[in-house]
Design a protein around this motif. Structure first.
Motif, PDB file in Angstrom:
ATOM      1  N   ALA A   7       0.833  -1.192   0.000  1.00  0.00           N
ATOM      2  CA  ALA A   7       0.000   0.000   0.000  1.00  0.00           C
ATOM      3  C   ALA A   7       0.872   1.246   0.000  1.00  0.00           C
ATOM      4  O   ALA A   7       1.970   1.258   0.556  1.00  0.00           O
ATOM      5  CB  ALA A   7      -0.935  -0.004   1.209  1.00  0.00           C
ATOM      6  N   GLY A   8       0.379   2.327  -0.631  1.00  0.00           N
ATOM      7  CA  GLY A   8       1.165   3.552  -0.686  1.00  0.00           C
ATOM      8  C   GLY A   8       0.329   4.748  -1.083  1.00  0.00           C
ATOM      9  O   GLY A   8      -0.797   4.610  -1.548  1.00  0.00           O
ATOM     10  N   MET A   9       0.924   5.926  -0.893  1.00  0.00           N
ATOM     11  CA  MET A   9       0.236   7.163  -1.235  1.00  0.00           C
ATOM     12  C   MET A   9       1.052   7.913  -2.269  1.00  0.00           C
ATOM     13  O   MET A   9       2.286   7.906  -2.237  1.00  0.00           O
ATOM     14  CB  MET A   9       0.006   8.029   0.005  1.00  0.00           C
ATOM     15  CG  MET A   9      -0.772   7.313   1.106  1.00  0.00           C
ATOM     16  SD  MET A   9      -1.278   8.384   2.462  1.00  0.00           S
ATOM     17  CE  MET A   9      -2.669   9.223   1.715  1.00  0.00           C
ATOM     18  N   ASN A  10       0.357   8.542  -3.205  1.00  0.00           N
ATOM     19  CA  ASN A  10       0.999   9.297  -4.268  1.00  0.00           C
ATOM     20  C   ASN A  10       0.383  10.688  -4.351  1.00  0.00           C
ATOM     21  O   ASN A  10      -0.836  10.859  -4.175  1.00  0.00           O
ATOM     22  CB  ASN A  10       0.811   8.608  -5.626  1.00  0.00           C
ATOM     23  CG  ASN A  10       1.515   7.274  -5.696  1.00  0.00           C
ATOM     24  OD1 ASN A  10       2.682   7.192  -6.044  1.00  0.00           O
ATOM     25  ND2 ASN A  10       0.793   6.203  -5.353  1.00  0.00           N
ATOM     26  N   THR A  11       1.216  11.673  -4.633  1.00  0.00           N
ATOM     27  CA  THR A  11       0.743  13.038  -4.857  1.00  0.00           C
ATOM     28  C   THR A  11       0.612  13.289  -6.351  1.00  0.00           C
ATOM     29  O   THR A  11       1.548  13.014  -7.114  1.00  0.00           O
ATOM     30  CB  THR A  11       1.706  14.070  -4.248  1.00  0.00           C
ATOM     31  OG1 THR A  11       1.796  13.850  -2.835  1.00  0.00           O
ATOM     32  CG2 THR A  11       1.224  15.488  -4.505  1.00  0.00           C
ATOM     33  N   VAL A  12      -0.541  13.797  -6.752  1.00  0.00           N
ATOM     34  CA  VAL A  12      -0.808  14.080  -8.157  1.00  0.00           C
ATOM     35  C   VAL A  12      -1.003  15.583  -8.325  1.00  0.00           C
ATOM     36  O   VAL A  12      -1.742  16.211  -7.559  1.00  0.00           O
ATOM     37  CB  VAL A  12      -2.070  13.343  -8.651  1.00  0.00           C
ATOM     38  CG1 VAL A  12      -2.435  13.784 -10.066  1.00  0.00           C
ATOM     39  CG2 VAL A  12      -1.864  11.849  -8.598  1.00  0.00           C
ATOM     40  N   VAL A  13      -0.331  16.158  -9.320  1.00  0.00           N
ATOM     41  CA  VAL A  13      -0.517  17.567  -9.672  1.00  0.00           C
ATOM     42  C   VAL A  13      -0.901  17.651 -11.140  1.00  0.00           C
ATOM     43  O   VAL A  13      -0.200  17.115 -12.010  1.00  0.00           O
ATOM     44  CB  VAL A  13       0.745  18.403  -9.394  1.00  0.00           C
ATOM     45  CG1 VAL A  13       0.527  19.850  -9.849  1.00  0.00           C
ATOM     46  CG2 VAL A  13       1.096  18.360  -7.910  1.00  0.00           C
ATOM     47  N   LEU A  14      -2.014  18.304 -11.420  1.00  0.00           N
ATOM     48  CA  LEU A  14      -2.515  18.463 -12.779  1.00  0.00           C
ATOM     49  C   LEU A  14      -2.552  19.947 -13.126  1.00  0.00           C
ATOM     50  O   LEU A  14      -2.986  20.770 -12.310  1.00  0.00           O
ATOM     51  CB  LEU A  14      -3.925  17.889 -12.911  1.00  0.00           C
ATOM     52  CG  LEU A  14      -4.088  16.396 -12.623  1.00  0.00           C
ATOM     53  CD1 LEU A  14      -5.533  16.080 -12.266  1.00  0.00           C
ATOM     54  CD2 LEU A  14      -3.674  15.595 -13.846  1.00  0.00           C
ATOM     55  N   THR A  15      -2.103  20.298 -14.321  1.00  0.00           N
ATOM     56  CA  THR A  15      -2.157  21.695 -14.757  1.00  0.00           C
ATOM     57  C   THR A  15      -2.776  21.754 -16.142  1.00  0.00           C
ATOM     58  O   THR A  15      -2.676  20.811 -16.928  1.00  0.00           O
ATOM     59  CB  THR A  15      -0.760  22.336 -14.798  1.00  0.00           C
ATOM     60  OG1 THR A  15       0.065  21.611 -15.720  1.00  0.00           O
ATOM     61  CG2 THR A  15      -0.119  22.324 -13.423  1.00  0.00           C
ATOM     62  N   ALA A  16      -3.413  22.894 -16.439  1.00  0.00           N
ATOM     63  CA  ALA A  16      -4.026  23.065 -17.752  1.00  0.00           C
ATOM     64  C   ALA A  16      -4.297  24.529 -18.009  1.00  0.00           C
ATOM     65  O   ALA A  16      -4.509  25.318 -17.075  1.00  0.00           O
ATOM     66  CB  ALA A  16      -5.322  22.266 -17.858  1.00  0.00           C
ATOM     67  N   LEU A  17      -4.307  24.906 -19.287  1.00  0.00           N
ATOM     68  CA  LEU A  17      -4.792  26.201 -19.745  1.00  0.00           C
ATOM     69  C   LEU A  17      -6.149  25.959 -20.400  1.00  0.00           C
ATOM     70  O   LEU A  17      -6.250  25.162 -21.335  1.00  0.00           O
ATOM     71  CB  LEU A  17      -3.837  26.844 -20.752  1.00  0.00           C
ATOM     72  CG  LEU A  17      -2.494  27.354 -20.221  1.00  0.00           C
ATOM     73  CD1 LEU A  17      -1.671  27.931 -21.363  1.00  0.00           C
ATOM     74  CD2 LEU A  17      -2.711  28.418 -19.161  1.00  0.00           C
TER      75      LEU A  17
END
Length: 352
Positions: free
Chosen positions: A298-308
């Motif tokens: 088991a684990g945790m992940n950080t997600v960053v999404l960017t868009a114009l």
């Protein structure tokens, strides 16, 4: 003759219309070149209608000065009117509430003038009661007037409270001045190129360019985030479909904007070796994607999404972040709440 006597001439040649036309030179323009915009001189409490204290069937009207354009003649000119102290008006004492039906009343500023056939020449700040009905409508107001407030009177009402009063004030300014307006419907009816107005509901200064109203500063910005009320929402994502766990609504404005969007999320996966797609969508179209590969354990992940994202004029934009398993057999959780999950937007007006 189309030439009117100029203001302040000697010899008793200037009549009341001439005087009103002369002073109108200094007020903001109206529907024609020789008319003015009717409205109050800006001040926070000017003409504001509030319930009496303690609560009763009365309301109070704040002192004000206003420009009131005459309508009974194309050259009537503008009346400069003043209420120099608070006025109390007995709404329910004058006309008690109906036992069965609601009604809609108005508080108005009205100028009568014997020159145009009225029985008197006087300024009045008064209450006009509507007709009780199953679906009540506002009463008709004749003559030269400004509506200050609408009062919704329920059946059997005995007091007037703040929730029943709808502010209907309009404001004006000196010629060339910035006019505060509540919404687009209160814009000047015949604007000139370069005229400025301050949109109170948008907190935006706008200028008429000769064809349309535009933000006064084209690179002015607005910010939104981190999420809509009630979001984010906890989900457990598998392979069945993309599950939305966060949402942000960007309100419509009357000009196009570019939205700089950044979304963040924490993904908590099970012990399986899986692949998840975390997507950012705008009005149903995917505009950003991040792939999360979870390893054994088991684990945790950080997600960053960017868009114009381009926001057309008069269009609400709904931004959503969703998660779906694309490979493997496990599940992953998301939607833990702020600050773990957020959608933040920087909105910049763009040229049309």
């Amino acid at each position: 003759m189309p030439e009117r006597d100029s203001g302040w001439l000697s010899g008793n040649v200037v009549d009341a219309e001439d005087a009103r036309l002369a002073t109108g030179v200094f007020a903001s323009g109206g529907a024609s070149a020789v008319q003015n915009r009717s409205g109050l001189k800006p001040f926070p409490s000017a003409g504001k209608v509030i319930p009496a204290s303690p609560a009763s069937g009365q309301v109070q009207v704040g002192p004000f000065q206003a420009v009131l354009q005459g309508t009974r003649s194309p050259s009537a000119g503008s009346y400069l009117v003043t209420l120099d102290q608070t006025k109390t008006i007995d709404v329910l004492g004058a006309v008690p509430a109906h036992q069965t039906f609601a009604r809609v009343d108005l508080i108005v500023v009205r100028q009568t003038d014997a020159q145009y056939g009225d029985t008197s020449s006087a300024l009045t700040v008064s209450h006009i009661a509507g007709t009780p009905a199953e679906t009540p409508v506002e009463p008709t107001v004749a003559g030269d007037h400004i509506v200050l407030a609408r009062i919704n009177v329920p059946a059997n009402a005995t007091v007037i409270d703040t929730a029943q009063i709808v502010d209907r004030r309009v404001f004006t300014a000196a010629v060339g001045g910035i006019i505060p307006i509540a919404s687009a419907t209160a814009r000047p009816v015949a604007p000139y190129p370069g005229q400025a107005a301050y949109r109170q509901e948008l907190r935006l200064l706008e200028v008429y360019d000769g064809q349309r109203w535009e933000p006064a500063v084209t690179n002015s910005i607005a910010t939104y985030g981190p999420n809509d009320a009630g979001w984010p929402q906890g989900i457990s994502a598998g392979a069945d479909s993309a599950k939305v766990f966060n949402r942000l609504t960007v309100p419509a404005v009357y000009f196009p904007r570019t939205l700089y969007v950044t979304a963040q999320a924490i993904i908590d996966s099970t012990s399986n070796v899986d692949r998840y797609d975390c997507t950012l969508s705008a009005n149903g179209s995917v505009v950003g994607l991040s792939v999360v590969n979870s390893g054994p354990g088991a684990g945790m992940n950080t997600v960053v999404l960017t868009a114009l994202v381009s926001q057309p004029a008069n269009t609400v934009m709904t931004l959503k972040v969703a998660l779906q398993r694309m490979d493997g057999t496990g599940t992953a959780g998301a939607g833990w709440g702020y600050p773990y999950d957020s959608i933040n937007v920087l909105a910049i007006p763009t040229a049309r």
